[in-house]
Scaffold this motif. Structure first.
Motif, PDB file in Angstrom:
ATOM      1  N   LEU A 116      -7.178  83.265  -2.209  1.00 50.62           N
ATOM      2  CA  LEU A 116      -8.135  84.097  -3.102  1.00 50.62           C
ATOM      3  C   LEU A 116      -8.215  82.790  -4.577  1.00 50.62           C
ATOM      4  CD1 LEU A 116     -10.306  85.536  -3.933  1.00 50.62           C
ATOM      5  CD2 LEU A 116      -9.091  87.009  -5.289  1.00 50.62           C
ATOM      6  N   HIS A 117      -9.165  82.117  -4.221  1.00 53.38           N
ATOM      7  CA  HIS A 117      -9.835  81.038  -5.552  1.00 53.38           C
ATOM      8  C   HIS A 117     -10.550  81.506  -6.430  1.00 53.38           C
ATOM      9  CE1 HIS A 117      -9.492  76.565  -6.641  1.00 53.38           C
ATOM     10  NE2 HIS A 117      -8.969  77.284  -7.978  1.00 53.38           N
ATOM     11  N   ALA A 118     -10.557  82.412  -7.374  1.00 46.27           N
ATOM     12  CA  ALA A 118     -11.632  83.095  -7.917  1.00 46.27           C
ATOM     13  C   ALA A 118     -10.739  83.410  -9.412  1.00 46.27           C
ATOM     14  CB  ALA A 118     -12.168  84.089  -7.458  1.00 46.27           C
ATOM     15  N   LYS A 119     -11.595  83.304 -10.725  1.00 44.70           N
ATOM     16  CA  LYS A 119     -11.114  83.400 -11.779  1.00 44.70           C
ATOM     17  C   LYS A 119     -11.328  85.366 -11.693  1.00 44.70           C
ATOM     18  CE  LYS A 119     -14.483  79.939 -14.018  1.00 44.70           C
ATOM     19  NZ  LYS A 119     -15.909  79.764 -14.543  1.00 44.70           N
ATOM     20  N   GLN A 120     -11.274  85.833 -10.752  1.00 48.72           N
ATOM     21  CA  GLN A 120     -10.840  87.287 -11.147  1.00 48.72           C
ATOM     22  C   GLN A 120     -10.393  87.681  -9.553  1.00 48.72           C
ATOM     23  OE1 GLN A 120     -14.039  89.731 -12.681  1.00 48.72           O
ATOM     24  NE2 GLN A 120     -14.343  88.595 -14.235  1.00 48.72           N
ATOM     25  N   LYS A 121      -9.241  88.837 -10.106  1.00 46.36           N
ATOM     26  CA  LYS A 121      -8.738  89.045  -8.525  1.00 46.36           C
ATOM     27  C   LYS A 121      -9.721  90.114  -7.866  1.00 46.36           C
ATOM     28  CE  LYS A 121      -3.849  89.356 -10.662  1.00 46.36           C
ATOM     29  NZ  LYS A 121      -2.856  90.566 -11.065  1.00 46.36           N
ATOM     30  N   THR A 129      -5.136  88.573   0.323  1.00 46.69           N
ATOM     31  CA  THR A 129      -4.716  86.966  -0.179  1.00 46.69           C
ATOM     32  C   THR A 129      -3.809  86.431  -1.491  1.00 46.69           C
ATOM     33  OG1 THR A 129      -6.527  87.881  -1.569  1.00 46.69           O
ATOM     34  CG2 THR A 129      -6.884  87.053   0.104  1.00 46.69           C
ATOM     35  N   PHE A 130      -3.583  85.640  -1.405  1.00 46.47           N
ATOM     36  CA  PHE A 130      -2.943  84.825  -2.610  1.00 46.47           C
ATOM     37  C   PHE A 130      -3.483  84.457  -3.502  1.00 46.47           C
ATOM     38  CE2 PHE A 130       0.222  81.238  -4.442  1.00 46.47           C
ATOM     39  CZ  PHE A 130       0.360  82.259  -5.270  1.00 46.47           C
ATOM     40  N   PHE A 131      -3.740  85.016  -4.469  1.00 50.37           N
ATOM     41  CA  PHE A 131      -4.863  85.339  -5.812  1.00 50.37           C
ATOM     42  C   PHE A 131      -4.377  83.839  -6.318  1.00 50.37           C
ATOM     43  CE2 PHE A 131      -5.903  86.218 -10.731  1.00 50.37           C
ATOM     44  CZ  PHE A 131      -7.317  85.631 -10.862  1.00 50.37           C
ATOM     45  N   TYR A 132      -5.427  82.884  -6.258  1.00 50.58           N
ATOM     46  CA  TYR A 132      -4.908  81.617  -7.273  1.00 50.58           C
ATOM     47  C   TYR A 132      -6.108  81.100  -7.937  1.00 50.58           C
ATOM     48  CZ  TYR A 132      -1.822  77.359  -8.184  1.00 50.58           C
ATOM     49  OH  TYR A 132      -1.219  76.119  -7.787  1.00 50.58           O
ATOM     50  N   PRO A 133      -5.862  81.506  -9.320  1.00 52.79           N
ATOM     51  CA  PRO A 133      -6.958  80.900 -10.989  1.00 52.79           C
ATOM     52  C   PRO A 133      -7.150  79.751 -11.259  1.00 52.79           C
ATOM     53  CG  PRO A 133      -5.480  82.377 -11.143  1.00 52.79           C
ATOM     54  CD  PRO A 133      -5.065  81.829  -9.915  1.00 52.79           C
ATOM     55  N   TYR A 134      -6.277  79.337 -10.847  1.00 50.57           N
ATOM     56  CA  TYR A 134      -6.485  77.759 -11.192  1.00 50.57           C
ATOM     57  C   TYR A 134      -7.237  76.397 -10.573  1.00 50.57           C
ATOM     58  CZ  TYR A 134      -1.953  79.775 -12.745  1.00 50.57           C
ATOM     59  OH  TYR A 134      -1.458  80.960 -13.405  1.00 50.57           O
ATOM     60  N   PRO A 135      -7.433  75.699 -11.370  1.00 50.75           N
ATOM     61  CA  PRO A 135      -8.599  74.424 -10.759  1.00 50.75           C
ATOM     62  C   PRO A 135      -7.748  73.729  -9.722  1.00 50.75           C
ATOM     63  CG  PRO A 135      -8.388  74.761 -13.255  1.00 50.75           C
ATOM     64  CD  PRO A 135      -7.081  75.447 -13.052  1.00 50.75           C
ATOM     65  N   LEU A 136      -8.021  73.771  -9.106  1.00 52.34           N
ATOM     66  CA  LEU A 136      -7.932  72.822  -7.695  1.00 52.34           C
ATOM     67  C   LEU A 136      -8.411  71.670  -6.951  1.00 52.34           C
ATOM     68  CD1 LEU A 136      -6.562  75.404  -4.978  1.00 52.34           C
ATOM     69  CD2 LEU A 136      -4.504  73.956  -6.814  1.00 52.34           C
ATOM     70  N   GLN A 137      -7.770  70.795  -7.133  1.00 49.56           N
ATOM     71  CA  GLN A 137      -8.537  69.145  -5.981  1.00 49.56           C
ATOM     72  C   GLN A 137      -8.454  69.412  -4.941  1.00 49.56           C
ATOM     73  OE1 GLN A 137      -7.296  65.135  -7.780  1.00 49.56           O
ATOM     74  NE2 GLN A 137      -5.893  67.274  -9.564  1.00 49.56           N
ATOM     75  N   ILE A 138      -9.364  69.914  -4.403  1.00 47.25           N
ATOM     76  CA  ILE A 138      -9.313  70.245  -2.618  1.00 47.25           C
ATOM     77  C   ILE A 138      -9.410  69.194  -2.068  1.00 47.25           C
ATOM     78  CG2 ILE A 138     -10.697  71.461  -1.012  1.00 47.25           C
ATOM     79  CD1 ILE A 138      -9.578  73.409  -3.727  1.00 47.25           C
ATOM     80  N   GLU A 139     -10.207  68.184  -2.395  1.00 47.28           N
ATOM     81  CA  GLU A 139     -10.206  66.663  -1.592  1.00 47.28           C
ATOM     82  C   GLU A 139      -8.397  66.400  -1.606  1.00 47.28           C
ATOM     83  OE1 GLU A 139     -12.475  66.565   0.462  1.00 47.28           O
ATOM     84  OE2 GLU A 139     -13.470  68.031   0.167  1.00 47.28           O
ATOM     85  N   GLU A 140      -8.118  66.183  -2.376  1.00 47.92           N
ATOM     86  CA  GLU A 140      -6.533  65.894  -2.752  1.00 47.92           C
ATOM     87  C   GLU A 140      -5.630  66.514  -1.450  1.00 47.92           C
ATOM     88  OE1 GLU A 140      -5.198  62.730  -3.856  1.00 47.92           O
ATOM     89  OE2 GLU A 140      -7.245  62.563  -3.761  1.00 47.92           O
TER      90      GLU A 140
END
Length: 247
Positions: A116-121, A129-140
Motif C-alpha cells: 500500500l503506497h499511500a500517505k495514510q494507512k 498489504t504492507f503500508f509503505y508511505p515513502y517516495p519511490l522511484q517506480i521506474e527504477e
C-alpha cells in the motif's frame, strides 16, 4: 483408497503458517481436523505444495490426501468447509492418480506481494498489504526487477535457517504493477527459497528509495550472501497465488 487433490484459500493473519506446530494455530492443523471430522474420527493427514510462513496468505494453496470415502469430488469442498473456520476455505477438489504428489509434482509457483503506497494507512487493508508511505522511484524498481528473471543462485535472497543446499532457482516472470494506490510484485518460478520473495521485495523497495541502484541487482545475485540484499518485507503482504502442475 482414493487420492484427492484440493485447493485451499486462507487469510494467514491469525495463523503461525501452514505447517503444524505444537501449541500454535496452523492451516494444516485446521484442515486435518476438518478431514478427521468428515472421516468420523479416523486419522487424516495432508501434504501441501509447500509451506507458507506466519501471516502469509494463500489464494490457491494445493494439498493432497488419501481417503476411503466415495464422496463425489464436487462435494468435497462443501463437506470440508462445514468444519473449517471462516479464514480457511476449500475452493476445489478432484480425484487424481494415486501417485500424484502436491509438493514434488509442482512445476511452477506464483507469488504476489501487495504494498500500500499511500500517505495514510488503510485500517481495512492493514492485515493484507504492507503500508509503505515513502517516495519511490517506480521506474527504477521496474528496471531492477528484470534482472531477477532467469536461472540464478539466489543465496543472497534466502534467509538463514534453511537446510536447503541447492540455491539455484529459475524465475520465469518478475514484474511490478501499479494498481491504484497499491504496488503489486509478481514472481513466477520453478520454486522459491526460504523468504526469497519477501527479500526480493524488500530489496526492490530499497531500489525505489534510492538506497540501491537498479544495476546493483546482478551484483547482489552474484555475491551469494544474504547481507548483500535488502531487508525482508513483512509476511502479511505476501500471497501464494497459484501452483501449476503438468496435465
Amino acid at each position: 483408497m482414493h487420492r484427492v487433490k484440493a485447493i485451499v484459500s486462507y487469510d494467514g493473519t491469525d495463523f503461525s503458517g501452514w505447517q503444524k506446530q505444537p501449541g500454535k494455530r496452523t492451516v494444516q492443523d485446521e484442515v486435518e481436523k476438518a478431514l478427521t471430522k468428515v472421516h468420523k474420527g479416523g486419522p487424516s493427514s495432508v501434504t501441501a505444495s509447500g509451506r507458507t510462513d506466519s501471516s502469509v496468505h494463500a489464494l490457491a494453496q494445493v494439498f493432497h490426501f488419501d481417503t476411503g470415502l466415495t464422496i463425489p469430488e464436487e462435494k468435497w469442498p462443501k463437506a470440508l468447509n462445514s468444519h473449517l473456520p471462516e479464514d480457511v476455505q476449500i475452493t476445489a477438489a478432484a480425484y487424481v492418480d494415486e501417485d500424484f504428489h502436491a509438493r514434488f509434482d509442482a512445476v511452477e509457483k506464483e507469488y504476489r506481494y501487495r504494498v500500500l503506497h499511500a500517505k495514510q494507512k488503510d485500517i481495512f487493508r492493514r492485515r493484507h498489504t504492507f503500508f509503505y508511505p515513502y517516495p519511490l522511484q517506480i521506474e527504477e524498481m521496474k528496471k531492477a526487477v528484470r534482472f531477477i528473471v532467469g536461472t540464478h543462485d539466489f543465496s543472497s535472497f534466502c534467509a538463514a535457517g534453511t537446510d536447503v543446499k541447492d540455491m539455484v532457482r529459475t524465475v520465469y516472470k518478475a514484474e511490478i504493477l501499479e494498481i491504484e494506490d497499491e504496488i503489486h510484485f509478481i514472481f513466477r518460478g520453478d520454486g522459491f527459497l526460504y523468504n526469497m520473495v519477501r527479500i526480493m521485495v524488500g530489496t526492490l523497495l530499497e531500489v525505489g528509495k534510492g538506497v540501491k541502484s537498479a544495476e546493483a541487482i546482478p551484483e547482489i545475485i552474484g555475491a551469494r550472501k544474504r547481507a548483500a540484499a535488502g531487508k525482508t518485507a513483512p509476511g502479511h503482504g505476501l500471497y501464494l497465488w497459484e501452483v501449476v502442475y503438468n496435465e
